[in-house]
Design a protein around this motif. Structure first.
Motif, mmCIF file in Angstrom:
data_model
loop_
_atom_site.group_PDB
_atom_site.id
_atom_site.type_symbol
_atom_site.label_atom_id
_atom_site.label_comp_id
_atom_site.label_asym_id
_atom_site.label_seq_id
_atom_site.Cartn_x
_atom_site.Cartn_y
_atom_site.Cartn_z
ATOM 1 N N TRP A 6 0.870 -1.172 0.000
ATOM 2 C CA TRP A 6 0.000 0.000 0.000
ATOM 3 C C TRP A 6 0.907 1.221 0.000
ATOM 4 N N ILE A 7 0.592 2.198 -0.816
ATOM 5 C CA ILE A 7 1.279 3.480 -0.771
ATOM 6 C C ILE A 7 0.368 4.393 0.033
ATOM 7 N N VAL A 8 0.849 4.791 1.198
ATOM 8 C CA VAL A 8 0.023 5.522 2.154
ATOM 9 C C VAL A 8 0.646 6.889 2.414
ATOM 10 N N PHE A 9 -0.146 7.931 2.220
ATOM 11 C CA PHE A 9 0.271 9.297 2.511
ATOM 12 C C PHE A 9 -0.300 9.666 3.866
ATOM 13 N N LEU A 10 0.538 10.206 4.753
ATOM 14 C CA LEU A 10 0.089 10.572 6.093
ATOM 15 C C LEU A 10 0.401 12.040 6.337
ATOM 16 N N ASP A 11 -0.511 12.711 7.006
ATOM 17 C CA ASP A 11 -0.290 14.104 7.369
ATOM 18 C C ASP A 11 -1.092 14.411 8.626
ATOM 19 N N GLU A 12 -0.650 15.430 9.338
ATOM 20 C CA GLU A 12 -1.341 15.903 10.526
ATOM 21 C C GLU A 12 -1.825 17.325 10.297
ATOM 22 N N SER A 13 -2.883 17.689 11.005
ATOM 23 C CA SER A 13 -3.403 19.045 10.939
ATOM 24 C C SER A 13 -4.037 19.376 12.275
ATOM 25 N N GLY A 14 -4.191 20.636 12.532
ATOM 26 C CA GLY A 14 -4.811 21.058 13.783
ATOM 27 C C GLY A 14 -6.162 21.703 13.544
ATOM 28 N N VAL A 15 -7.020 21.596 14.538
ATOM 29 C CA VAL A 15 -8.312 22.280 14.542
ATOM 30 C C VAL A 15 -8.488 22.899 15.918
ATOM 31 N N SER A 16 -9.296 23.935 15.975
ATOM 32 C CA SER A 16 -9.545 24.571 17.266
ATOM 33 C C SER A 16 -10.989 25.031 17.323
ATOM 34 N N LEU A 17 -11.342 25.618 18.438
ATOM 35 C CA LEU A 17 -12.702 26.136 18.586
ATOM 36 C C LEU A 17 -12.887 27.464 17.859
ATOM 37 N N LEU A 18 -11.801 28.050 17.372
ATOM 38 C CA LEU A 18 -11.944 29.254 16.561
ATOM 39 C C LEU A 18 -12.477 28.841 15.194
ATOM 40 N N PRO A 19 -13.529 29.474 14.715
ATOM 41 C CA PRO A 19 -14.139 29.042 13.460
ATOM 42 C C PRO A 19 -13.230 29.255 12.248
ATOM 43 N N GLN A 20 -13.328 28.340 11.292
ATOM 44 C CA GLN A 20 -12.691 28.482 9.984
ATOM 45 C C GLN A 20 -13.637 29.363 9.168
ATOM 46 N N ILE A 21 -13.342 30.636 9.072
ATOM 47 C CA ILE A 21 -14.272 31.573 8.432
ATOM 48 C C ILE A 21 -14.198 31.412 6.918
ATOM 49 N N ARG A 22 -15.368 31.176 6.332
ATOM 50 C CA ARG A 22 -15.489 31.003 4.889
ATOM 51 C C ARG A 22 -16.641 31.856 4.375
ATOM 52 N N ARG A 23 -16.595 32.204 3.132
ATOM 53 C CA ARG A 23 -17.664 32.966 2.488
ATOM 54 C C ARG A 23 -18.928 32.107 2.477
ATOM 55 N N THR A 24 -20.053 32.746 2.677
ATOM 56 C CA THR A 24 -21.323 32.028 2.686
ATOM 57 C C THR A 24 -22.399 32.920 2.074
ATOM 58 N N TYR A 25 -23.575 32.369 1.931
ATOM 59 C CA TYR A 25 -24.707 33.114 1.373
ATOM 60 C C TYR A 25 -25.696 33.441 2.479
ATOM 61 N N ALA A 26 -26.382 34.555 2.295
ATOM 62 C CA ALA A 26 -27.414 34.970 3.242
ATOM 63 C C ALA A 26 -28.381 35.877 2.495
ATOM 64 N N PRO A 27 -29.605 36.008 3.014
ATOM 65 C CA PRO A 27 -30.549 36.940 2.374
ATOM 66 C C PRO A 27 -29.952 38.357 2.359
ATOM 67 N N ARG A 28 -30.279 39.100 1.314
ATOM 68 C CA ARG A 28 -29.768 40.464 1.158
ATOM 69 C C ARG A 28 -30.110 41.300 2.389
ATOM 70 N N GLY A 29 -29.116 42.003 2.867
ATOM 71 C CA GLY A 29 -29.308 42.885 4.019
ATOM 72 C C GLY A 29 -29.161 42.182 5.358
ATOM 73 N N ARG A 30 -28.926 40.869 5.374
ATOM 74 C CA ARG A 30 -28.764 40.127 6.635
ATOM 75 C C ARG A 30 -27.390 39.456 6.655
ATOM 76 N N THR A 31 -26.385 40.222 6.954
ATOM 77 C CA THR A 31 -25.032 39.697 7.017
ATOM 78 C C THR A 31 -24.949 38.657 8.129
ATOM 79 N N PRO A 32 -24.498 37.433 7.817
ATOM 80 C CA PRO A 32 -24.401 36.416 8.874
ATOM 81 C C PRO A 32 -23.313 36.774 9.884
ATOM 82 N N LEU A 33 -23.572 36.482 11.138
ATOM 83 C CA LEU A 33 -22.610 36.727 12.207
ATOM 84 C C LEU A 33 -22.235 35.403 12.860
ATOM 85 N N LEU A 34 -20.972 35.243 13.128
ATOM 86 C CA LEU A 34 -20.512 34.078 13.882
ATOM 87 C C LEU A 34 -20.257 34.530 15.306
ATOM 88 N N ARG A 35 -20.955 33.924 16.238
ATOM 89 C CA ARG A 35 -20.741 34.240 17.648
ATOM 90 C C ARG A 35 -20.047 33.043 18.272
#
Length: 191
Positions: A6-35
């Protein structure tokens, strides 16, 4: 190198409680907020994405590990022992980066005793050659995108859902490999 491994690729990564902020969609005039609470609790994940060297019909196979904190040599040896069981002690050529825990004296000593394992390093500064990097990107842009969890268990649950999504679509891990520019083809017979 064993040709039926088997040819196996291994990698590590970290995650935290801080959100990974990404672009998203929302109704016009209602900017989504992450709390979220400003919390630096972290977890680490390791993924091993394997492709069979001579029989593509057997793969790909994804092994995943998640733990609080970060990986060191001892924790990575535990991951590799799980990998040994996951691949049923079949020969594995493990391809990974130059993380210090991958090159440590203890890791080299442990690996030297493993008859099922051959270690290969990726070139320095070449994460684009590791298909697991694309797995992380897939998780962080979908399941972990804009996730404002209160506990690491929320992040762990979302991550596991992403791993299930990737495992449910066998074409996705192949696309990760294709995106790297690497290929795995069965050897042609020399008649």
């Amino acid at each position: 190198m064993n040709t039926c491994a088997w040819i196996v690729f291994l990698d590590e990564s970290g995650v935290s409680l801080l959100p990974q902020i990404r672009r998203t969609y929302a109704p016009r005039g209602r900017t989504p907020l992450l709390r979220h609470r400003l919390n630096w609790k972290r977890a680490s994940m390791a993924a091993a994405l394997g492709y069979h060297a001579t029989d593509p019909e057997r793969g790909p196979r994804l092994c995943f590990h998640l733990k609080p904190g970060s990986y060191n040599t001892t924790a990575l040896i535990e991951v590799l022992n799980e990998l040994k069981a996951f691949y049923r002690e079949e020969p594995v050529v493990l391809v990974w980066d130059g993380l210090s825990a991958h090159r440590s004296r203890a890791m080299r000593a442990w690996a030297a005793e493993q008859d099922w394992l051959t270690l290969e390093r990726l070139p320095a500064h070449a994460p684009e050659l590791n298909p697991v990097e694309l797995l992380w990107s897939s998780l962080k842009n979908r399941e972990l995108a804009n996730l404002a969890g209160s506990h690491l268990a929320d992040v762990a649950y979302a991550t596991e859902q992403g791993i299930h999504r990737i495992n449910a679509n066998p074409r996705l891990p192949w696309s990760f490999l294709t995106h790297t520019g690497l290929t795995i083809r069965p050897p042609t017979s020399q008649n």
